[in-house]
Structures are given as C-alpha cells and as structure tokens.
Design a protein around this motif. Structure first.
Motif, PDB file in Angstrom:
ATOM      1  N   LEU A   3      94.210  26.903  32.999  1.00 56.76           N
ATOM      2  CA  LEU A   3      93.344  27.856  33.700  1.00 56.76           C
ATOM      3  C   LEU A   3      92.607  28.688  32.656  1.00 56.76           C
ATOM      4  O   LEU A   3      93.221  29.294  31.779  1.00 56.76           O
ATOM      5  CB  LEU A   3      94.183  28.753  34.606  1.00 56.76           C
ATOM      6  N   GLN A   4      91.288  28.719  32.768  1.00 60.18           N
ATOM      7  CA  GLN A   4      90.448  29.408  31.786  1.00 60.18           C
ATOM      8  C   GLN A   4      89.785  30.628  32.412  1.00 60.18           C
ATOM      9  O   GLN A   4      89.161  30.531  33.468  1.00 60.18           O
ATOM     10  CB  GLN A   4      89.370  28.448  31.269  1.00 60.18           C
ATOM     11  N   ALA A   5      89.911  31.787  31.743  1.00 65.87           N
ATOM     12  CA  ALA A   5      89.259  32.996  32.227  1.00 65.87           C
ATOM     13  C   ALA A   5      87.758  32.898  32.006  1.00 65.87           C
ATOM     14  O   ALA A   5      87.303  32.505  30.930  1.00 65.87           O
ATOM     15  CB  ALA A   5      89.810  34.230  31.507  1.00 65.87           C
ATOM     16  N   VAL A   6      86.981  33.226  33.032  1.00 66.15           N
ATOM     17  CA  VAL A   6      85.529  33.223  32.933  1.00 66.15           C
ATOM     18  C   VAL A   6      85.015  34.555  33.459  1.00 66.15           C
ATOM     19  O   VAL A   6      85.427  34.999  34.540  1.00 66.15           O
ATOM     20  CB  VAL A   6      84.908  32.064  33.744  1.00 66.15           C
ATOM     21  N   ASP A   7      84.133  35.184  32.696  1.00 68.60           N
ATOM     22  CA  ASP A   7      83.559  36.458  33.113  1.00 68.60           C
ATOM     23  C   ASP A   7      82.515  36.198  34.197  1.00 68.60           C
ATOM     24  O   ASP A   7      81.465  35.613  33.944  1.00 68.60           O
ATOM     25  CB  ASP A   7      82.909  37.160  31.921  1.00 68.60           C
TER      26      ASP A   7
END
Length: 397
Positions: A3-7
């Motif tokens: 899971l990748q954090a994206v702004d």
C-alpha cells in the motif's frame, strides 16, 4: 499486498498511481491514511480511502480494481462515453471515479487545479471541445450541489459560465441531496443534470436519478436502503466487526451494504429520506433533521442551508438552521425564521420547528465540498443562547 501513500492534493499524482493500480502494475493507493506502510491489504485492492466524513468517525474503505471498473463501465452504459473534467478533489470518491472513468475509456481527463471558481470551471470546460471521426466528443463532469449553485449564480451575469454549463452531455451531482429549487434553476439554464446516490462503500454513485445502475440492486429493510452489486467495497481495513455489521451476507451468499439511509422504493425508483441516525429527540418526539432541512431548503434564499441539532435546556434537543449570509433574501432575520418555522410546522408539525437561525459568512466544508456537519454543529452548540434567552434571536445579525 503493498500500500502506497499518495497525496490526494495533487490530482496528477493520484492519476499516475491510480492508472498503475487499475492495470495491476503498481501498489494500491492509500488516500488519507496516516501510516499506510504498516498496513496489509487484500490482493486486488486498488485504493484505500480513509475519511472521517461529515460525522467525524474515521473509516478506511477498501476498494478493489473490479469494483471501481464496474462502476465506471456501468456509468458509461447509462449516460454514454466521452471526456471527463475533474472538478472535485481526487481523494474524494466522486473525484476518484472521474479518474477511473477516464482510465477505463483511455482518455486523459481535464483537471481543474486550484480553488474552484466559476471562471476556472468555464475556461477548463470550453477547452475540452474535441471531435472524433467528425463528431463532437461528449463531455461530462461531477459536482456537489454547492458547486452547481455557485455556477448557476455566476451564469446569471456571465455568458461564458452559462455556455460552459450547457456544454456537458451530463453533469453528475451527488454527495448530498440536491434541492429541488437548484435542480429547476439548472434545467432552466440548459444544464443536463443527473442526480447520483452512493458512497465510498459503493465506489461512488451507483443510483442515477433514483434508478440503480446495471448490475446494482436495491432493497429496503426496516426502512433502511441497502445496496448490492459489483461496485461494493471489500469492507473496512483492519476492522472485521464493522465490515460484518455494514456488509451482511444473505443465506444465498448475496452481500449487501447497509447505507444507514432511510428510503422508499416506488415503481423501482429510490427516494432517500435522510439518515436514519440524523434524528434528535425534542420534547420526547423524534425529529428527522434531514426532513427539516429538505423543507427549509425549499424556501427561497435557503437552498444552501444546513440544519443541525444542539442541546436545549427546555426540549432536550432542538434544531438550528445555519445558512450563508449571502444566500438569504433581504428581509428581516426574524421574518426568515418565522417563514422556516411555519413551513416545517405545516409539513411535519409544531414540534419540529427550528429554534434558531444562524447566519454565517460561509459554511465549514469537507475537502469533498460537502458541509462539515460536525464542525457546524460544534460551532453552533458552543454559541448556544444563555438560559432564559428566547430562541431564535441569538446568532441573528
């Protein structure tokens, strides 16, 4: 699965990461999450949307690639294919679905950056004009009611904004109930409006103008709207109890989403009556704040009003109308309150009459553009009239 954090503030970043997730070439997106690296998500997940919503209760909704794609395909089947303008935050499910529809149709979306203004909307809209095989490519966008009302106000004296509104094959409007008066104004201005109903748990709107999209089914159980179909979320991340309670499974294996909304089905058309839990007990009688708000919004000058419940020493709880000052017609504040109280009493009864009218410069809103009801309620409760003061006077200025 990673899971990748994206702004979510930069729609271009969301678009790039979402395209990879939808095609299965990249990690799932974590939108609004505090520590996505420490979380594990099911295989096939495209996006996890974490939001507190208007109630202030956080939730992380797990949306699969198949659910998002099913919603995009069903929308195209209902209203047609074309180019999309993103005028909502990409971290909000309605904005996210605009990007998914663009990916599925293999067209780059137009992106409205910066603050939403009628002039910026008009400029972006009119630049979308294109043709394919000699025919105009239809254009679409998705808005919340507050945006549509702002555009209609500007269109009255700005022909460019008016032309932009008319240029769309369809404008999806959701996130909250669209006041009848605003819908009528939009139709008179030549805008083609489609009212949508859904939530993050249904991959966005899945009921258009009261009718479910292909593959989606509705039922009413004990007055509650429940939804099933391929657009349903997998559940809530790391919260199996909430998932089980919100997504019950029938004996035949059919999985449903409990919306928490009250509604009725009439000849297959859904009519939503408001939140089952958005009820106060005033003088021992249950009062639906959604129903009061619906009536108040039908009064000229109150289309943007929000009705919240606050503690009341005499009745236990009471409702308060909060309305942008610029929306209210030029009459005395007392007259406005009397009109609202009379209208509510005529439709529901005297027990449901709002106690106060509070005029504000602008309403607190969520990133999605919807009213932040919890913040509005807290602000009104903190400014409650002192004991003995007549309701309806404080906050009138």
């Amino acid at each position: 699965m990673e899971l990748q954090a994206v702004d979510g503030a930069d729609a271009r970043d969301v678009m790039r990461a979402l395209r990879a997730a939808i095609h299965g070439a990249g990690p799932a997106l974590g939108l609004g999450m505090v520590d996505p690296a420490a979380r594990d998500v099911p295989a096939g997940t495209a996006v996890v949307v974490t939001t507190s919503g208007s109630t202030g209760i956080p939730k992380s909704v797990v949306l699969s690639r198949s659910a998002l794609i099913a919603g995009a395909l069903a929308t195209a089947a209902r209203i047609g294919e074309g180019s999309w303008l993103l005028a909502l935050p990409a971290s909000y499910v309605a904005g996210l679905q605009v990007l998914v529809r663009a990916i599925v149709s293999d067209r780059e979306p137009a992106l409205l950056s910066g603050a939403f203004t009628p002039q910026a909307f008009a400029a972006a809209s009119l630049m979308m004009t294109s043709t394919r095989h000699g025919e105009r490519v239809p254009t679409f966008t998705s808005l919340v009611p507050a945006q549509l009302q702002k555009l209609l106000d500007a269109a009255e004296h700005d022909t460019v904004v008016a032309s932009a509104l008319r240029s769309y094959e369809a404008i999806l409007v959701g996130g909250q109930a669209l006041p009848a008066a605003v819908l009528e104004r939009a139709q008179s201005a030549g805008a083609r409006i489609v009212r949508t109903y859904g939530s993050t748990e249904t991959s966005g709107g899945c009921v258009y103008d009261g009718r479910p999209l292909d593959g989606v089914s509705l039922r009413i159980v004990d007055g509650e709207v429940q939804i099933t179909g391929p657009t349903l979320a997998d559940g809530y991340l790391d919260d199996p109890e909430r998932t089980a309670a919100t997504f019950p499974v029938d004996d035949d294996g059919t999985r449903w989403y409990r919306t928490g909304d009250a509604g009725v089905l009439s000849d297959g058309v859904l009519q939503v009556r408001g939140r089952l839990d958005n009820v106060i007990v005033s003088g021992g009688i249950n009062v639906s704040l959604d129903r009061v708000e619906q009536i108040v919004r039908g009064i000229p000058g109150f289309a943007g009003a929000v009705v919240v419940g606050v503690p009341d020493e005499r009745w236990g709880e009471a409702s308060v109308i909060v309305c942008p000052r610029g929306d209210v017609l030029r009459r005395s504040d007392a007259d406005h309150l009397v009109s609202a109280r009379d209208a509510v009493a005529a439709e529901i009864g005297a027990h449901a009459r709002p106690a106060r009218l509070v005029l504000v410069d602008e309403l607190s809103t969520l990133p999605s553009g919807k009213p932040d009801r919890e913040a509005i309620r807290r602000a009104v409760a903190d400014d409650a009239p002192p004991p003995g003061e007549a309701p309806g006077r404080r906050g009138l200025n």
